[in-house]
Design an enzyme around this catalytic site. Structure first.
Site, short mmCIF file in Angstrom:
data_model
loop_
_atom_site.label_atom_id
_atom_site.label_comp_id
_atom_site.label_asym_id
_atom_site.label_seq_id
_atom_site.Cartn_x
_atom_site.Cartn_y
_atom_site.Cartn_z
N ASP A 206 -24.47 57.63 -28.16
CA ASP A 206 -23.57 57.13 -27.14
C ASP A 206 -22.53 56.22 -27.76
OD1 ASP A 206 -22.65 56.92 -24.58
OD2 ASP A 206 -24.04 55.33 -24.01
N LYS A 208 -19.37 54.71 -28.18
CA LYS A 208 -18.23 54.64 -27.28
C LYS A 208 -17.60 53.27 -27.42
CE LYS A 208 -21.05 53.34 -23.29
NZ LYS A 208 -21.43 53.62 -21.93
N ASN A 211 -19.20 49.82 -26.83
CA ASN A 211 -20.40 49.45 -27.60
C ASN A 211 -20.12 49.07 -29.05
OD1 ASN A 211 -21.82 50.02 -25.31
ND2 ASN A 211 -22.48 52.05 -25.97
N ASP A 224 -25.88 47.82 -27.43
CA ASP A 224 -26.30 48.74 -26.37
C ASP A 224 -26.77 50.06 -26.95
OD1 ASP A 224 -26.78 50.24 -24.18
OD2 ASP A 224 -24.74 50.22 -23.40
N THR A 244 -17.60 58.24 -20.13
CA THR A 244 -17.10 58.43 -21.48
C THR A 244 -17.33 59.85 -22.02
OG1 THR A 244 -19.17 57.51 -22.27
CG2 THR A 244 -17.27 56.04 -22.24
P1 ATP Z 1 -23.92 50.26 -19.95
O1 ATP Z 1 -23.98 50.30 -18.48
O2 ATP Z 1 -22.57 50.61 -20.51
O3 ATP Z 1 -25.03 50.96 -20.62
P2 ATP Z 1 -25.38 47.93 -20.58
O4 ATP Z 1 -26.01 47.50 -19.30
O5 ATP Z 1 -26.29 48.64 -21.51
O6 ATP Z 1 -24.08 48.75 -20.33
P3 ATP Z 1 -24.14 46.57 -22.72
O7 ATP Z 1 -23.30 47.77 -23.01
O8 ATP Z 1 -25.19 46.21 -23.70
O9 ATP Z 1 -24.76 46.66 -21.27
O10 ATP Z 1 -23.19 45.34 -22.54
C1 ATP Z 1 -22.07 45.38 -21.65
C2 ATP Z 1 -20.86 44.77 -22.35
O11 ATP Z 1 -21.15 43.41 -22.70
C3 ATP Z 1 -20.47 45.44 -23.66
O12 ATP Z 1 -19.61 46.52 -23.44
C4 ATP Z 1 -19.78 44.30 -24.39
O13 ATP Z 1 -18.44 44.21 -24.00
C5 ATP Z 1 -20.53 43.08 -23.91
N1 ATP Z 1 -21.55 42.71 -24.88
C6 ATP Z 1 -22.79 43.26 -25.01
N2 ATP Z 1 -23.48 42.70 -26.01
C7 ATP Z 1 -22.67 41.78 -26.56
C8 ATP Z 1 -22.80 40.87 -27.67
N3 ATP Z 1 -23.91 40.81 -28.38
N4 ATP Z 1 -21.75 40.07 -27.95
C9 ATP Z 1 -20.62 40.14 -27.23
N5 ATP Z 1 -20.43 40.96 -26.17
C10 ATP Z 1 -21.44 41.77 -25.84
#
Ligand code: ATP
Length: 409
Positions: A206, A208, A211, A224, A244
């Protein structure tokens, strides 16, 4: 460059779904026998599950961590130990916050997942899977590091390194395209991270824009692990897919057999966007874009080197058996001419100076985070010391390797 509208629900995450599905349903050219049609309406999208250690059987077995851990420690670290400062991202099950640890003063990105959403969508196993991959990948320079995880009655907390350089594509959006040396550096670091995951039998699958983050020095941090999208039925996974599709390999779109080479396709798509400003096969009409990914020959305009174009052609080969990386994985990429300036050992040791160093006022700097996130309200209840919930057994974790609760460590 595709304009990625950032909002609390991120790029196309909510808005696109309805219109996209509506378009698919209404599209008379897509017959019900078409694989895409079949995929959308009959698939539980289990293909989005990483292979190997992440099977259902494996989930049912006891968790075996490769790093020293203390399981379910009694209140060693809890929600109340942090000050939650700003929203820095949003995801399927909650938000990501910039937070400081009250005792050690360090900044962290705390991903807070709402249990009721996870439970309603029956995704608890998949969330535990994300957790497990985080535990397995603690020691790679280009993968986000988990420091602590704990739970309250209502939420799950993942305390991660704060990648204060922001999303790579936040920078790409501002600059339009990257020069080849810069694109090569990021692609090489991403390739190392993907190769490492593959060595653990994990397919990232994934890759994208959202991430791929940058740390304070300008190195790539993949975050992620896509695990909230594993085996999802209904909306959750569909959202991922619709959000995406431009980075997904054709075999994933068609629900054919897939393997780790889907990640090399993803890397090709991201590299294409870095060099040309748009993903390959891009079309404003998303349905048309899907068709393009599956059927249209790859057309690469002049303006980038022949080595770069050759790499793109090889990564974006629809035949996964012939795709670069199909036989010897990362090693095949490392020996491609485009990467010839890269000293791989030095790269992994972070000894190569990143081509761009984020301008930051300090470790908690928010300059590179989209204001549409940082303007969102931070719930006061985040740090409330509720009873510890236990309906996600095994979630609590303290990383002994990087445990440093004392200021100055
Ligand atoms: P998705 O619904 O896309 O799967 P998710 O619930 O798995 O999202 P993440 O993709 O892990 O959540 O995080 C969402 C957003 O938060 C990321 O796109 C990024 O912009 C921000 N983010 C995540 N982890 C970090 C980090 N360690 N440091 C800074 N920003 C972060």
């Amino acid at each position: 460059m595709v304009k990625k509208a950032k909002s609390p629900v991120t790029y196309a995450k909510m808005k696109g779904i309805v219109s996209y599905f509506t378009a698919l349903i209404k599209d008379k050219k897509l017959r019900s026998s078409h694989p895409i049609y079949h995929h959308f309406y009959h698939s539980r999208m289990d293909f989005l599950r990483p292979e190997g250690s992440l099977s259902d059987d494996d989930r049912a077995t006891a968790v075996c961590y490769s790093n020293p851990v203390r399981e379910e420690p009694q209140s060693q670290v809890s929600a109340g130990d942090f000050d939650y400062l700003k929203v820095i991202g949003t995801g399927s099950f909650g938000k990501v916050f910039l937070a400081t640890h009250r005792e050690n003063g360090k900044y962290y990105a705390v991903k807070v997942l709402q249990k009721h959403i996870i439970l309603t969508r029956k995704e608890e196993r998949n969330v535990m899977c994300e957790h497990r991959v985080l535990l397995k990948t603690l020691n790679h320079p280009f993968l986000v590091k988990l420091h602590f995880s704990f739970q309250t009655k209502e939420r799950l907390y993942l305390v991660l390194d704060y990648a204060c350089g922001g999303e790579l594509f936040y920078h790409l959006q501002r600059e339009g395209v990257f020069g080849e040396a810069r694109a090569r550096f990021y692609a090489a670091e991403m390739a190392c991270a993907l190769g490492y995951l593959h060595s653990l039998k994990i397919v990232y699958r994934d890759l994208k824009p959202e991430n791929i983050l940058l740390d304070s020095a300008g190195h790539v941090v993949l975050t992620d692990f896509g695990l909230c999208k594993e085996g999802m039925s209904g909306r959750g996974t569909t959202r991922t897919f619709c959000g995406t599709p431009e980075y997904l390999a054709p075999e994933v779109l068609l629900q054919e057999e897939y393997d780790r080479t889907v990640d090399w396709w993803g890397l090709g798509a991201v590299l294409h966007e870095m060099l040309y400003g748009l993903p390959p096969f891009y079309n404003a009409d998303r349905l048309e874009m899907l068709r393009n990914i599956i059927y249209q020959p790859l057309a690469l305009k002049a303006g980038v080197s022949s080595a770069a174009r050759d790499l793109l052609k090889r990564l974006l080969n629809r035949d996964r058996a012939k795709r670069l990386g199909a036989k010897r994985d990362l090693i095949e990429l490392q020996s491609h001419a485009f990467f010839s300036p890269i000293q791989w050992d030095e790269l992994v040791a972070k000894k190569i100076q990143p081509p761009y160093v984020p301008v930051l006022s300090g470790p908690g700097d928010l300059t590179n985070i989209d204001p549409r996130f940082t303007e969102l309200p931070v719930p006061h209840s985040l740090g409330a010391c509720e009873d510890h919930g236990a309906n996600f057994p095994g979630f609590t974790f303290i990383n002994e390797n990087i445990l440093s609760l004392t200021r100055g460590h």
